[in-house]
Motif scaffolding. Structure first.
Motif, mmCIF file in Angstrom:
data_model
loop_
_atom_site.group_PDB
_atom_site.id
_atom_site.type_symbol
_atom_site.label_atom_id
_atom_site.label_comp_id
_atom_site.label_asym_id
_atom_site.label_seq_id
_atom_site.Cartn_x
_atom_site.Cartn_y
_atom_site.Cartn_z
ATOM 1 N N PHE A 1 -64.058 3.274 28.139
ATOM 2 C CA PHE A 1 -64.925 3.576 29.285
ATOM 3 C C PHE A 1 -64.672 4.965 29.846
ATOM 4 O O PHE A 1 -63.944 5.773 29.275
ATOM 5 C CB PHE A 1 -64.803 2.477 30.358
ATOM 6 N N HIS B 1 -63.294 -8.313 29.456
ATOM 7 C CA HIS B 1 -63.608 -6.941 29.869
ATOM 8 C C HIS B 1 -62.633 -6.535 30.971
ATOM 9 O O HIS B 1 -62.800 -6.918 32.132
ATOM 10 C CB HIS B 1 -65.062 -6.887 30.379
ATOM 11 N N GLU C 1 -68.107 0.417 25.717
ATOM 12 C CA GLU C 1 -69.324 -0.059 26.337
ATOM 13 C C GLU C 1 -70.444 0.947 26.149
ATOM 14 O O GLU C 1 -70.250 2.130 26.386
ATOM 15 C CB GLU C 1 -69.180 -0.342 27.842
ATOM 16 N N HIS D 1 -59.803 -3.044 31.973
ATOM 17 C CA HIS D 1 -59.286 -1.727 31.569
ATOM 18 C C HIS D 1 -57.812 -1.633 31.904
ATOM 19 O O HIS D 1 -57.413 -1.086 32.923
ATOM 20 C CB HIS D 1 -60.114 -0.635 32.260
HETATM 21 ZN ZN ZN Z 1 -65.835 -1.536 32.201
#
Ligand code: ZN
Length: 284
Positions: free
Chosen positions: A34, A7, A105, A9
């Protein structure tokens, strides 16, 4: 040491980060779709973003020796914005794509009726597309939010073994362990978990279905927190094999349920990799 950050970004990170991650042993990442901070006002902004994390970002990661996959979904925060609702209609087209290894998510931010609706709709898509789900837990009222999350997952019919419940801590780990879902922990510089607390949780709850991530994004975060947690595990007496299980084999096992994880053969080989100094990250 080989590391899989389940996880992170990367769209918010620099090329220096990619280099430092590679040197620390990171060889694979999953980038969940996200909230970008700036509210998106049309479905087209989402499509461009999804295309970027499925096209441009894997290309960028590959230049630094890192395999990149993504999860696609409408995040809980923007689930509350009526202008974003149309995203649900384009999701099936994205969920069919090669590098998409989960729906996500998903989950709750403020636990509104709108979030309920969008969460359930996307869990149904995970069932239909036979994909695992990455579920975010709220930052406030965490225990109740996590319990409610698990109830909604149960109602969806998605097997608990296909669900990763993320951003857990000492307060929420127990109910997720009991439910049989995978457990994700975001190790941050000054909020959520730190390395020492993470090691204590692994000692108490064991290594099964445990994942550690940096959740590094546009906020104060550190893409090397996976490696720092691995080092803290070794310092606390965990073995190289324990570290490999939590930082590599567990995320591989979880996301392999998509049937779409593509990793270099030398990394996927497993046992032969352990202890091979040639292939180890630069810091050891
Ligand atoms: Zn996240």
């Amino acid at each position: 040491m080989r590391i899989f950050d389940p996880h992170i970004h990367m769209t918010s990170r620099t090329t220096d980060d990619y280099r430092a991650m590679y040197d620390a042993g990171v060889r694979a990442v999953v980038e969940p779709a996200f909230w970008l901070g700036q509210p998106r006002t049309t479905v087209g902004s989402f499509c461009d973003y999804f295309d970027a994390i499925l096209g441009w970002e894997p290309f960028r990661a590959a230049q630094y020796g890192i395999a990149h996959h993504a999860t696609i979904g409408l995040n809980p925060k923007e689930a509350n914005d009526a202008r974003c609702r149309e995203v649900l209609e384009v999701l099936p087209r994205y969920l069919a794509k090669d590098r998409v290894v989960a729906v996500g998510e998903l989950g709750y931010d403020s636990m509104t009726p709108e979030e309920d609706e969008v969460f359930s709709a996307q869990l149904a898509m995970a069932v239909e597309h036979e994909l695992p789900a990455l579920v975010h837990t709220p930052h406030r009222d965490k225990l109740n939010g996590t319990k409610r999350t698990l109830d909604v997952v149960r109602e969806s019919g998605l097997p608990m073994g296909s669900v990763l419940v993320d951003h857990l801590n000492e307060v929420t780990v127990g109910v997720v362990a009991e439910a049989g879902a995978w457990m994700g922990f975001s190790v941050y510089p000054d909020t959520k978990m730190d390395e020492q607390r993470m090691v204590a949780i692994l000692k108490e709850f064991g290594l099964e279905r445990m994942l550690v991530n940096s959740a590094a994004d546009w906020g104060n975060s550190d893409p090397l927190k996976t490696r720092k947690t691995a080092d803290a595990m070794l310092a606390a007496g965990f073995s190289d094999d324990d570290v490999d299980r939590v930082l590599w084999r567990n995320p591989v096992e979880f996301y392999s349920q998509s049937g779409r994880l593509e990793l270099a053969d030398d990394l996927a080989a497993g046992e032969t990799y352990l202890g091979n100094s040639v292939l180890r990250g630069g810091k050891d």
